[in-house]
Motif scaffolding. Sequence first.
Motif, PDB file in Angstrom:
ATOM      1  N   SER A   5       0.828  -1.205   0.000  1.00  0.00           N
ATOM      2  CA  SER A   5       0.000   0.000   0.000  1.00  0.00           C
ATOM      3  C   SER A   5       0.862   1.255   0.000  1.00  0.00           C
ATOM      4  N   ASN A   6       1.993   1.237   0.726  1.00  0.00           N
ATOM      5  CA  ASN A   6       2.890   2.400   0.727  1.00  0.00           C
ATOM      6  C   ASN A   6       3.540   2.599  -0.635  1.00  0.00           C
ATOM      7  N   ILE A   7       3.906   1.516  -1.287  1.00  0.00           N
ATOM      8  CA  ILE A   7       4.495   1.620  -2.619  1.00  0.00           C
ATOM      9  C   ILE A   7       3.503   2.260  -3.587  1.00  0.00           C
ATOM     10  N   LEU A   8       2.254   1.799  -3.555  1.00  0.00           N
ATOM     11  CA  LEU A   8       1.238   2.366  -4.444  1.00  0.00           C
ATOM     12  C   LEU A   8       0.976   3.832  -4.115  1.00  0.00           C
ATOM     13  N   LYS A   9       0.974   4.190  -2.841  1.00  0.00           N
ATOM     14  CA  LYS A   9       0.787   5.600  -2.462  1.00  0.00           C
ATOM     15  C   LYS A   9       1.920   6.458  -3.004  1.00  0.00           C
ATOM     16  N   ARG A  10       3.156   5.971  -2.905  1.00  0.00           N
ATOM     17  CA  ARG A  10       4.297   6.731  -3.429  1.00  0.00           C
ATOM     18  C   ARG A  10       4.213   6.871  -4.947  1.00  0.00           C
ATOM     19  N   ILE A  11       3.801   5.805  -5.617  1.00  0.00           N
ATOM     20  CA  ILE A  11       3.668   5.854  -7.074  1.00  0.00           C
ATOM     21  C   ILE A  11       2.586   6.869  -7.450  1.00  0.00           C
ATOM     22  N   ALA A  12       1.440   6.808  -6.769  1.00  0.00           N
ATOM     23  CA  ALA A  12       0.343   7.738  -7.059  1.00  0.00           C
ATOM     24  C   ALA A  12       0.759   9.183  -6.804  1.00  0.00           C
ATOM     25  N   ALA A  13       1.630   9.400  -5.833  1.00  0.00           N
ATOM     26  CA  ALA A  13       2.101  10.755  -5.508  1.00  0.00           C
ATOM     27  C   ALA A  13       3.258  11.193  -6.401  1.00  0.00           C
ATOM     28  N   GLY A  14       3.722  10.306  -7.279  1.00  0.00           N
ATOM     29  CA  GLY A  14       4.827  10.640  -8.166  1.00  0.00           C
ATOM     30  C   GLY A  14       6.185  10.584  -7.496  1.00  0.00           C
ATOM     31  N   GLU A  15       6.269   9.925  -6.357  1.00  0.00           N
ATOM     32  CA  GLU A  15       7.537   9.808  -5.626  1.00  0.00           C
ATOM     33  C   GLU A  15       8.262   8.551  -6.094  1.00  0.00           C
ATOM     34  N   MET A  16       9.076   8.712  -7.112  1.00  0.00           N
ATOM     35  CA  MET A  16       9.698   7.555  -7.750  1.00  0.00           C
ATOM     36  C   MET A  16      11.168   7.383  -7.400  1.00  0.00           C
ATOM     37  N   GLU A  17      11.692   8.155  -6.447  1.00  0.00           N
ATOM     38  CA  GLU A  17      13.127   8.075  -6.145  1.00  0.00           C
ATOM     39  C   GLU A  17      13.545   6.714  -5.597  1.00  0.00           C
ATOM     40  N   GLY A  31       3.571   7.801 -16.486  1.00  0.00           N
ATOM     41  CA  GLY A  31       2.133   7.708 -16.296  1.00  0.00           C
ATOM     42  C   GLY A  31       1.728   8.102 -14.896  1.00  0.00           C
ATOM     43  N   ARG A  32       0.424   8.030 -14.656  1.00  0.00           N
ATOM     44  CA  ARG A  32      -0.108   8.464 -13.376  1.00  0.00           C
ATOM     45  C   ARG A  32      -1.222   7.515 -12.936  1.00  0.00           C
ATOM     46  N   LEU A  33      -1.113   7.031 -11.693  1.00  0.00           N
ATOM     47  CA  LEU A  33      -2.195   6.236 -11.120  1.00  0.00           C
ATOM     48  C   LEU A  33      -3.348   7.172 -10.782  1.00  0.00           C
ATOM     49  N   THR A  34      -4.524   6.892 -11.319  1.00  0.00           N
ATOM     50  CA  THR A  34      -5.682   7.739 -11.047  1.00  0.00           C
ATOM     51  C   THR A  34      -6.747   7.034 -10.221  1.00  0.00           C
ATOM     52  N   ILE A  35      -6.726   5.710 -10.213  1.00  0.00           N
ATOM     53  CA  ILE A  35      -7.654   4.920  -9.397  1.00  0.00           C
ATOM     54  C   ILE A  35      -6.858   3.824  -8.719  1.00  0.00           C
ATOM     55  N   VAL A  36      -7.008   3.711  -7.406  1.00  0.00           N
ATOM     56  CA  VAL A  36      -6.411   2.615  -6.647  1.00  0.00           C
ATOM     57  C   VAL A  36      -7.482   2.124  -5.690  1.00  0.00           C
ATOM     58  N   GLU A  37      -8.037   0.960  -5.978  1.00  0.00           N
ATOM     59  CA  GLU A  37      -9.075   0.334  -5.155  1.00  0.00           C
ATOM     60  C   GLU A  37      -8.681  -1.120  -4.946  1.00  0.00           C
TER      61      GLU A  37
END
Length: 142
Positions: A5-17, A31-37
Amino acid sequence: MPSWSNILKRIAAGEMEKAPPHVAALNLYAGRLTIVEPGRIRYDWPVDPQYLNPVAIFGGYLATLADQTCSFALMTLLKDDQNFTTSDLQMHFFRPVTEGVLACEGHVVNVSKTQAYVEATFTNSDGKLALKARAVERIIPA
């Protein structure tokens, strides 16, 4: 073990470091995650002309995006003490991808203790089906 869940949150926030090296090498952060369910994601990817063959986006690159889309969908359901790897990926191309934004939607169809079946559907900017993918993901316990 990773916190999915933290990985997906970082990806959705654009934190790719902290992303794995292949993400930067293949420009998957564009790209950008727009839906995460639970069991479902949507990833919008702007078509990048650097991945064009003479007429459309290279199919191997689209397979990479499909694998990523299926992986993201599965990550929404995994426990932190589980890992996974793709054991089978099948692609079905319906129309060339040449421009615009691809809407990459992934959803988990079935998950058991040892594997998951995940599908991805990509639609183009006109809302037309560009490709579908099916992945079997092997779930690896800690």
